[in-house]
Design a protein around this motif. Structure first.
Motif, PDB file in Angstrom:
ATOM      1  N   GLY A  92     -28.287 -34.743  22.359  1.00 39.29           N
ATOM      2  CA  GLY A  92     -29.065 -34.423  21.164  1.00 39.29           C
ATOM      3  C   GLY A  92     -29.029 -32.948  20.800  1.00 39.29           C
ATOM      4  N   LEU A  93     -29.656 -32.622  19.690  1.00 34.51           N
ATOM      5  CA  LEU A  93     -29.681 -31.235  19.217  1.00 34.51           C
ATOM      6  C   LEU A  93     -30.543 -30.354  20.110  1.00 34.51           C
ATOM      7  CD1 LEU A  93     -30.028 -31.764  15.368  1.00 34.51           C
ATOM      8  CD2 LEU A  93     -28.029 -30.952  16.625  1.00 34.51           C
ATOM      9  N   GLU A  94     -31.700 -30.855  20.494  1.00 40.28           N
ATOM     10  CA  GLU A  94     -32.576 -30.111  21.391  1.00 40.28           C
ATOM     11  C   GLU A  94     -32.458 -30.755  22.758  1.00 40.28           C
ATOM     12  OE1 GLU A  94     -36.486 -29.555  19.735  1.00 40.28           O
ATOM     13  OE2 GLU A  94     -35.695 -28.090  18.319  1.00 40.28           O
ATOM     14  N   ARG A  95     -31.501 -30.274  23.517  1.00 39.94           N
ATOM     15  CA  ARG A  95     -31.148 -30.906  24.783  1.00 39.94           C
ATOM     16  C   ARG A  95     -31.826 -30.242  25.966  1.00 39.94           C
ATOM     17  NH1 ARG A  95     -24.932 -30.570  24.400  1.00 39.94           N
ATOM     18  NH2 ARG A  95     -25.489 -31.357  22.393  1.00 39.94           N
ATOM     19  N   ALA A  96     -32.182 -31.066  26.929  1.00 40.06           N
ATOM     20  CA  ALA A  96     -32.765 -30.560  28.169  1.00 40.06           C
ATOM     21  C   ALA A  96     -31.680 -29.827  28.954  1.00 40.06           C
ATOM     22  CB  ALA A  96     -33.333 -31.713  28.990  1.00 40.06           C
ATOM     23  N   LEU A  97     -32.065 -28.711  29.542  1.00 39.13           N
ATOM     24  CA  LEU A  97     -31.160 -27.923  30.377  1.00 39.13           C
ATOM     25  C   LEU A  97     -31.681 -28.006  31.803  1.00 39.13           C
ATOM     26  CD1 LEU A  97     -30.956 -24.812  28.013  1.00 39.13           C
ATOM     27  CD2 LEU A  97     -29.392 -26.768  28.110  1.00 39.13           C
ATOM     28  N   ARG A  98     -30.909 -28.652  32.680  1.00 36.47           N
ATOM     29  CA  ARG A  98     -31.381 -28.870  34.047  1.00 36.47           C
ATOM     30  C   ARG A  98     -30.496 -28.248  35.116  1.00 36.47           C
ATOM     31  NH1 ARG A  98     -32.754 -33.794  31.456  1.00 36.47           N
ATOM     32  NH2 ARG A  98     -34.985 -34.134  31.497  1.00 36.47           N
ATOM     33  N   GLU A  99     -29.232 -28.116  34.810  1.00 30.80           N
ATOM     34  CA  GLU A  99     -28.274 -27.619  35.799  1.00 30.80           C
ATOM     35  C   GLU A  99     -27.681 -26.300  35.317  1.00 30.80           C
ATOM     36  OE1 GLU A  99     -25.316 -30.572  36.709  1.00 30.80           O
ATOM     37  OE2 GLU A  99     -26.771 -32.195  36.482  1.00 30.80           O
ATOM     38  N   PRO A 100     -27.226 -25.450  36.245  1.00 29.13           N
ATOM     39  CA  PRO A 100     -26.610 -24.184  35.814  1.00 29.13           C
ATOM     40  C   PRO A 100     -25.509 -24.381  34.773  1.00 29.13           C
ATOM     41  CG  PRO A 100     -27.010 -24.111  38.168  1.00 29.13           C
ATOM     42  CD  PRO A 100     -27.364 -25.505  37.712  1.00 29.13           C
ATOM     43  N   ARG A 101     -24.697 -25.433  34.898  1.00 28.33           N
ATOM     44  CA  ARG A 101     -23.621 -25.659  33.922  1.00 28.33           C
ATOM     45  C   ARG A 101     -24.185 -25.943  32.524  1.00 28.33           C
ATOM     46  NH1 ARG A 101     -22.316 -31.142  32.994  1.00 28.33           N
ATOM     47  NH2 ARG A 101     -23.562 -32.533  34.292  1.00 28.33           N
ATOM     48  N   HIS A 102     -25.371 -26.550  32.437  1.00 26.19           N
ATOM     49  CA  HIS A 102     -26.000 -26.784  31.130  1.00 26.19           C
ATOM     50  C   HIS A 102     -26.341 -25.443  30.479  1.00 26.19           C
ATOM     51  CE1 HIS A 102     -27.594 -30.936  32.648  1.00 26.19           C
ATOM     52  NE2 HIS A 102     -26.307 -30.980  32.322  1.00 26.19           N
ATOM     53  N   PHE A 103     -26.916 -24.539  31.283  1.00 27.41           N
ATOM     54  CA  PHE A 103     -27.277 -23.220  30.761  1.00 27.41           C
ATOM     55  C   PHE A 103     -26.020 -22.435  30.374  1.00 27.41           C
ATOM     56  CE2 PHE A 103     -31.041 -24.382  33.167  1.00 27.41           C
ATOM     57  CZ  PHE A 103     -32.075 -23.949  32.349  1.00 27.41           C
ATOM     58  N   GLU A 104     -24.994 -22.484  31.234  1.00 24.73           N
ATOM     59  CA  GLU A 104     -23.756 -21.749  30.961  1.00 24.73           C
ATOM     60  C   GLU A 104     -23.145 -22.203  29.643  1.00 24.73           C
ATOM     61  OE1 GLU A 104     -21.478 -22.446  34.515  1.00 24.73           O
ATOM     62  OE2 GLU A 104     -22.798 -21.175  35.720  1.00 24.73           O
ATOM     63  N   ARG A 105     -23.198 -23.481  29.390  1.00 25.16           N
ATOM     64  CA  ARG A 105     -22.617 -24.027  28.167  1.00 25.16           C
ATOM     65  C   ARG A 105     -23.461 -23.702  26.929  1.00 25.16           C
ATOM     66  NH1 ARG A 105     -20.743 -29.936  27.310  1.00 25.16           N
ATOM     67  NH2 ARG A 105     -20.380 -29.808  25.106  1.00 25.16           N
ATOM     68  N   SER A 106     -24.715 -23.325  27.140  1.00 28.46           N
ATOM     69  CA  SER A 106     -25.635 -23.076  26.024  1.00 28.46           C
ATOM     70  C   SER A 106     -25.858 -21.597  25.731  1.00 28.46           C
ATOM     71  CB  SER A 106     -26.980 -23.758  26.318  1.00 28.46           C
ATOM     72  OG  SER A 106     -26.797 -25.149  26.471  1.00 28.46           O
ATOM     73  N   VAL A 107     -25.097 -20.716  26.381  1.00 25.73           N
ATOM     74  CA  VAL A 107     -25.229 -19.282  26.134  1.00 25.73           C
ATOM     75  C   VAL A 107     -25.008 -19.022  24.645  1.00 25.73           C
ATOM     76  CG1 VAL A 107     -24.153 -17.020  26.540  1.00 25.73           C
ATOM     77  CG2 VAL A 107     -24.658 -18.529  28.464  1.00 25.73           C
ATOM     78  N   GLY A 108     -25.883 -18.194  24.071  1.00 27.38           N
ATOM     79  CA  GLY A 108     -25.814 -17.873  22.653  1.00 27.38           C
ATOM     80  C   GLY A 108     -26.775 -18.691  21.811  1.00 27.38           C
ATOM     81  N   GLN A 109     -27.325 -19.746  22.374  1.00 26.59           N
ATOM     82  CA  GLN A 109     -28.251 -20.600  21.626  1.00 26.59           C
ATOM     83  C   GLN A 109     -29.703 -20.193  21.891  1.00 26.59           C
ATOM     84  OE1 GLN A 109     -27.403 -24.825  21.809  1.00 26.59           O
ATOM     85  NE2 GLN A 109     -25.351 -24.369  22.557  1.00 26.59           N
TER      86      GLN A 109
END
Length: 169
Positions: A92-109
């Protein structure tokens, strides 16, 4: 079977469809057992807009992936003795971030992070995700940059910025 084991089982099917396995979870709703598999476009970027070649996963891809996953789970004899329902979706657009890879992929948001303990007198922090590595994230807000280690994060999610109707940017 644990979530990690199920993830290992379904990951090849997801990746063969050109997708990334975002998350696997088990749940119960109304007495039903549910296996949730969340997928995203591999290397996708939810901020890319409406271009069908970039951005999130379309419904046809979700449906086809769901069918392939169901076949794979059946072939592997997954939970034969206990009925379950398979749900396949995008984060989804407002996605839960649970793992380091989720955060890494969301840099800039833009993100909203709730911390376990107050940091700078607050437990809720919103701002741009500046960086993410194996140990921590950095959020930039009006108050400056804030570094939060993963163990200090109670929950986090991206924040979609809705534009007003008629605006041009």
């Amino acid at each position: 079977m644990r979530e990690k084991e199920v993830g290992d089982l379904v990951r090849p099917v997801v990746e063969a469809a050109g997708l990334e396995l975002w998350e696997v979870s088990f749940g119960r709703e109304g007495g039903r057992r549910i296996l949730r598999v969340t997928v995203d476009r591999a290397g996708g970027d939810q901020r890319a807009g409406l271009d069908e070649n970039v951005g999130g996963v379309d419904l046809d891809t979700i449906a086809a992936t769901s069918q392939r996953l169901s076949r794979r789970l059946d072939l592997e004899g997954f939970e034969q003795d206990r009925p379950y329902e398979l749900e396949v979706s995008s984060p989804g657009l407002e996605r839960a971030l649970r793992e380091p890879r989720h955060f890494e992929r969301s840099v800039g948001q833009q993100v909203r992070v709730k911390t376990v303990e107050p940091v700078d007198g607050r437990r809720v922090h919103e701002g741009a995700l500046v960086s993410a590595d194996a140990e921590a994230i950095v959020i930039a807000s009006d108050g400056g940059e804030l570094r939060v280690v993963y163990d200090g994060i109670a929950s986090a999610r991206t924040v979609f910025e809705w534009k007003k109707a008629g605006s041009r940017s």
